[in-house]
Write an enzyme that holds these catalytic residues in place. Sequence first.
Site, short mmCIF file in Angstrom:
data_model
loop_
_atom_site.label_atom_id
_atom_site.label_comp_id
_atom_site.label_asym_id
_atom_site.label_seq_id
_atom_site.Cartn_x
_atom_site.Cartn_y
_atom_site.Cartn_z
N ARG A 214 -29.30 -25.12 10.67
CA ARG A 214 -30.73 -25.47 10.55
C ARG A 214 -31.35 -25.45 11.93
O ARG A 214 -30.84 -26.09 12.85
CB ARG A 214 -30.90 -26.89 10.00
N ASP B 212 -25.60 -36.90 10.78
CA ASP B 212 -25.29 -35.46 10.81
C ASP B 212 -23.85 -35.26 10.36
O ASP B 212 -22.91 -35.61 11.07
CB ASP B 212 -25.50 -34.92 12.22
N ASP C 173 -21.48 -33.11 12.66
CA ASP C 173 -21.09 -33.83 13.88
C ASP C 173 -20.07 -34.92 13.57
O ASP C 173 -19.13 -35.15 14.34
CB ASP C 173 -22.32 -34.46 14.56
N THR D 115 -37.83 -26.26 13.25
CA THR D 115 -38.46 -25.85 11.99
C THR D 115 -37.68 -26.32 10.76
O THR D 115 -38.22 -26.33 9.65
CB THR D 115 -38.57 -24.31 11.90
#
Length: 208
Positions: free
Chosen positions: A103, A199, A202, A107
Amino acid sequence: MSVSYMTHPLIKHKITLLRKETTGTNEFRQIVEEIAMLMGYEALSDLPTTDVPVKTPIEETVQPVIDGKKLAVVPILRAGLGMVNGILALVPSAKVGHIGLYRDPVTHEPHEYYCKLPDSIEERQIVVVDPMLATGGSAVDAVNLIKQRGGKKIKFMSIIAAPEGVSALMKAHPDIQLYVGCLDRQLNENAYICPGLGDAGDRIFGTI
Ligand code: PRP
Ligand code: URA
């Protein structure tokens, strides 16, 4: 498209452990795999079987087996990788494809960087795995890539989803079956799921 939300208390409990900020990489990775296995058990409940002859110590009989080679597990890189072994624990002979998407941090649009799927993809039951369904952009693109290569029978498994992601995927691909571990409240201004778990990539790989 049908959407199934997981109700099993074991799945709910494990998702709560995943959410905790203090859950470290090792434990996080292990729990993602366990949840994938539990969700896989549900998602694969309609796998076709064929009857084969079997000789027991008592007599000859005809009994059902699944054809694991007809199953393709397709993780969306990176975080989806964390779910693959959970499915392979159930169906060790499944084939594994990979779709690389990231991603854009500004944006939030997905960008493709890799796609390699098992052969005869058009004949296989495909299970796409990604722990997070946020805006749904990555999921929609992943299913597009699979369909462009001939994939037809597609299921999508995500551990945590935002309502926005479920709607986007349902709208773009009404023919697939979606399995969600938990439906969260909403996305925040950075398109992260709230309350979510942060995340996923991560946390699985220990990167920041
Ligand atoms: C995360 C996640 C999904 C995607 C979901 O991946 O694993 O693939 O975001 O967001 P979306 O529904 O808004 O598209 P990310 O792009 O952060 O890449 P990573 O797995 O390599 O960290
Ligand atoms: N990707 C993640 O890993 N987490 C989110 O909350 C949204 C997208």
